[in-house]
Write a protein that holds these residues in place. Structure first.
Motif, mmCIF file in Angstrom:
data_model
loop_
_atom_site.group_PDB
_atom_site.id
_atom_site.type_symbol
_atom_site.label_atom_id
_atom_site.label_comp_id
_atom_site.label_asym_id
_atom_site.label_seq_id
_atom_site.Cartn_x
_atom_site.Cartn_y
_atom_site.Cartn_z
ATOM 1 N N ALA A 24 44.584 32.027 16.729
ATOM 2 C CA ALA A 24 44.461 33.224 17.564
ATOM 3 C C ALA A 24 45.085 34.405 16.835
ATOM 4 C CB ALA A 24 45.153 33.012 18.905
ATOM 5 N N PRO A 25 44.430 35.560 16.891
ATOM 6 C CA PRO A 25 45.014 36.734 16.233
ATOM 7 C C PRO A 25 46.294 37.161 16.948
ATOM 8 C CG PRO A 25 43.061 37.355 17.491
ATOM 9 C CD PRO A 25 43.161 35.858 17.554
ATOM 10 N N GLU A 26 47.188 37.730 16.212
ATOM 11 C CA GLU A 26 48.445 38.223 16.783
ATOM 12 C C GLU A 26 48.155 39.521 17.527
ATOM 13 O OE1 GLU A 26 52.220 38.016 17.901
ATOM 14 O OE2 GLU A 26 51.284 36.516 16.626
ATOM 15 N N PRO A 27 48.416 39.553 18.845
ATOM 16 C CA PRO A 27 48.122 40.771 19.611
ATOM 17 C C PRO A 27 48.979 41.952 19.159
ATOM 18 C CG PRO A 27 48.502 38.907 21.076
ATOM 19 C CD PRO A 27 48.894 38.473 19.700
ATOM 20 N N ARG A 28 48.320 43.090 18.998
ATOM 21 C CA ARG A 28 49.042 44.324 18.680
ATOM 22 C C ARG A 28 49.711 44.870 19.939
ATOM 23 N NH1 ARG A 28 46.677 49.916 16.154
ATOM 24 N NH2 ARG A 28 48.697 50.921 15.985
ATOM 25 N N PHE A 29 49.063 44.664 21.089
ATOM 26 C CA PHE A 29 49.602 45.104 22.371
ATOM 27 C C PHE A 29 49.446 43.978 23.381
ATOM 28 C CE2 PHE A 29 48.116 48.984 20.297
ATOM 29 C CZ PHE A 29 49.263 49.762 20.341
ATOM 30 N N THR A 30 50.379 43.893 24.316
ATOM 31 C CA THR A 30 50.299 42.960 25.443
ATOM 32 C C THR A 30 50.544 43.770 26.704
ATOM 33 O OG1 THR A 30 51.100 41.099 24.130
ATOM 34 C CG2 THR A 30 51.315 40.911 26.521
ATOM 35 N N ARG A 31 49.609 43.667 27.647
ATOM 36 C CA ARG A 31 49.743 44.429 28.886
ATOM 37 C C ARG A 31 49.362 43.552 30.071
ATOM 38 N NH1 ARG A 31 52.023 47.104 25.816
ATOM 39 N NH2 ARG A 31 52.049 49.354 25.559
ATOM 40 N N THR A 32 50.009 43.841 31.198
ATOM 41 C CA THR A 32 49.731 43.156 32.457
ATOM 42 C C THR A 32 49.201 44.176 33.449
ATOM 43 O OG1 THR A 32 51.482 41.542 32.061
ATOM 44 C CG2 THR A 32 50.749 41.809 34.339
ATOM 45 N N THR A 33 48.022 43.902 33.990
ATOM 46 C CA THR A 33 47.491 44.781 35.031
ATOM 47 C C THR A 33 48.255 44.487 36.317
ATOM 48 O OG1 THR A 33 45.739 43.200 35.530
ATOM 49 C CG2 THR A 33 45.202 44.960 33.989
ATOM 50 N N TYR A 34 48.692 45.526 36.996
ATOM 51 C CA TYR A 34 49.496 45.310 38.201
ATOM 52 C C TYR A 34 48.643 45.270 39.460
ATOM 53 C CZ TYR A 34 49.359 50.061 40.108
ATOM 54 O OH TYR A 34 48.952 51.245 40.671
ATOM 55 N N ALA A 35 47.393 45.700 39.375
ATOM 56 C CA ALA A 35 46.534 45.708 40.564
ATOM 57 C C ALA A 35 45.075 45.632 40.136
ATOM 58 C CB ALA A 35 46.775 46.979 41.383
ATOM 59 N N ALA A 36 44.252 45.209 41.075
ATOM 60 C CA ALA A 36 42.807 45.169 40.865
ATOM 61 C C ALA A 36 42.143 45.914 42.019
ATOM 62 C CB ALA A 36 42.317 43.729 40.807
ATOM 63 N N THR A 37 41.063 46.616 41.719
ATOM 64 C CA THR A 37 40.381 47.414 42.729
ATOM 65 C C THR A 37 38.929 47.617 42.312
ATOM 66 O OG1 THR A 37 40.505 49.463 44.014
ATOM 67 C CG2 THR A 37 41.016 49.623 41.675
ATOM 68 N N ASP A 38 38.214 48.342 43.150
ATOM 69 C CA ASP A 38 36.865 48.784 42.774
ATOM 70 C C ASP A 38 36.962 50.275 42.433
ATOM 71 O OD1 ASP A 38 37.096 50.091 45.215
ATOM 72 O OD2 ASP A 38 35.657 48.817 46.240
ATOM 73 N N LEU A 39 35.842 50.886 42.121
ATOM 74 C CA LEU A 39 35.867 52.304 41.732
ATOM 75 C C LEU A 39 36.442 53.207 42.816
ATOM 76 C CD1 LEU A 39 32.489 52.672 39.814
ATOM 77 C CD2 LEU A 39 34.784 52.975 38.890
ATOM 78 N N ASP A 40 36.150 52.913 44.096
ATOM 79 C CA ASP A 40 36.631 53.766 45.191
ATOM 80 C C ASP A 40 38.151 53.792 45.295
ATOM 81 O OD1 ASP A 40 34.020 54.437 45.883
ATOM 82 O OD2 ASP A 40 33.859 52.805 47.351
ATOM 83 N N GLY A 41 38.818 52.690 44.951
ATOM 84 C CA GLY A 41 40.273 52.631 45.075
ATOM 85 C C GLY A 41 41.025 52.921 43.788
ATOM 86 N N ALA A 42 40.313 53.183 42.707
ATOM 87 C CA ALA A 42 40.957 53.309 41.402
ATOM 88 C C ALA A 42 41.907 54.502 41.294
ATOM 89 C CB ALA A 42 39.896 53.383 40.302
ATOM 90 N N THR A 43 41.495 55.652 41.742
ATOM 91 C CA THR A 43 42.323 56.854 41.564
ATOM 92 C C THR A 43 43.684 56.705 42.235
ATOM 93 O OG1 THR A 43 40.368 58.245 41.390
ATOM 94 C CG2 THR A 43 42.436 59.353 41.907
ATOM 95 N N ALA A 44 43.703 56.200 43.463
ATOM 96 C CA ALA A 44 44.980 56.043 44.176
ATOM 97 C C ALA A 44 45.913 55.075 43.432
ATOM 98 C CB ALA A 44 44.730 55.548 45.599
ATOM 99 N N LEU A 45 45.377 53.974 42.915
ATOM 100 C CA LEU A 45 46.222 53.012 42.194
ATOM 101 C C LEU A 45 46.661 53.560 40.836
ATOM 102 C CD1 LEU A 45 44.473 49.635 43.046
ATOM 103 C CD2 LEU A 45 46.717 50.430 43.815
ATOM 104 N N LEU A 46 45.801 54.294 40.163
ATOM 105 C CA LEU A 46 46.183 54.907 38.889
ATOM 106 C C LEU A 46 47.316 55.908 39.089
ATOM 107 C CD1 LEU A 46 42.689 55.551 37.268
ATOM 108 C CD2 LEU A 46 44.473 54.037 36.382
ATOM 109 N N ASP A 47 47.250 56.675 40.182
ATOM 110 C CA ASP A 47 48.245 57.712 40.441
ATOM 111 C C ASP A 47 49.641 57.152 40.734
ATOM 112 O OD1 ASP A 47 46.265 59.570 40.046
ATOM 113 O OD2 ASP A 47 45.960 60.025 42.179
ATOM 114 N N VAL A 48 49.740 55.863 41.065
ATOM 115 C CA VAL A 48 51.042 55.239 41.320
ATOM 116 C C VAL A 48 51.835 55.084 40.027
ATOM 117 C CG1 VAL A 48 52.155 53.119 42.182
ATOM 118 C CG2 VAL A 48 50.186 54.069 43.380
#
Length: 167
Positions: free
Chosen positions: A49-73
């Motif tokens: 497996a390649p060595e990841p340059r970045f590791t990130r965890t998504t804190y929430a899942a949504t659809d397009l309608d809910g994206a802006t509110a979750l991004l703004d948090v």
């Protein structure tokens, strides 16, 4: 007479060597037994497996309608469901940390992603495009397993297409 016997013996030896050489050259590689390594194609050799340059965890899942509110948090990247048979969009505002990593990925980089709304794993960046903000539509997303998205300037955003790494 003795000279004739020596010449005949030399001729027989020369013919024997020639026949052996012709037999070796005529033998095809397919007819010789092949080792396991020779029988394995490059596609079958497991790759680390390649060595990841970045590791990130998504804190929430949504659809397009809910994206802006979750991004703004501003708690980190979110996974956005944009439709069946479409890539998962992994988005983060630039001023919330998205530009500190998404704007730095390059084609070929590995990124480990886990969390809500994603199938945990290592992904490889296969495409990188810069688009005009507020003009990108779902159909403009790269054909990939997932897409990273963040703004990089007041007028541009980056879309990084990701393919899941398969060993």
């Amino acid at each position: 007479m003795r000279r004739m016997i020596v010449l005949m013996a030399g001729l027989v030896a020369l013919i024997a060597v020639a026949l052996i050489a012709v037999g070796v050259m005529a033998q095809s590689p397919a007819s010789t037994p092949r080792s396991q390594l020779e029988q394995t194609s490059l596609a079958e050799i497991p790759r680390p497996a390649p060595e990841p340059r970045f590791t990130r965890t998504t804190y929430a899942a949504t659809d397009l309608d809910g994206a802006t509110a979750l991004l703004d948090v501003c708690k980190g990247p979110i996974a956005v469901f944009v439709g069946t048979n479409r890539p998962t969009l992994i988005a983060e505002h630039d001023y919330c940390g998205g530009s500190s990593w998404m704007s730095k990925v390059k084609v070929g980089d590995a990124v480990r992603i886990d969390g809500d709304g994603v199938d945990d794993g290592i992904f490889v960046v296969t495409s990188l495009t810069y688009e005009t903000r507020h003009e990108v539509r779902v159909g403009d997303l790269p054909d990939a397993d997932a897409v990273l998205q963040t703004c990089v300037t007041k007028t541009k955003l980056v879309l990084a297409g990701l393919e899941r790494y398969e060993a």
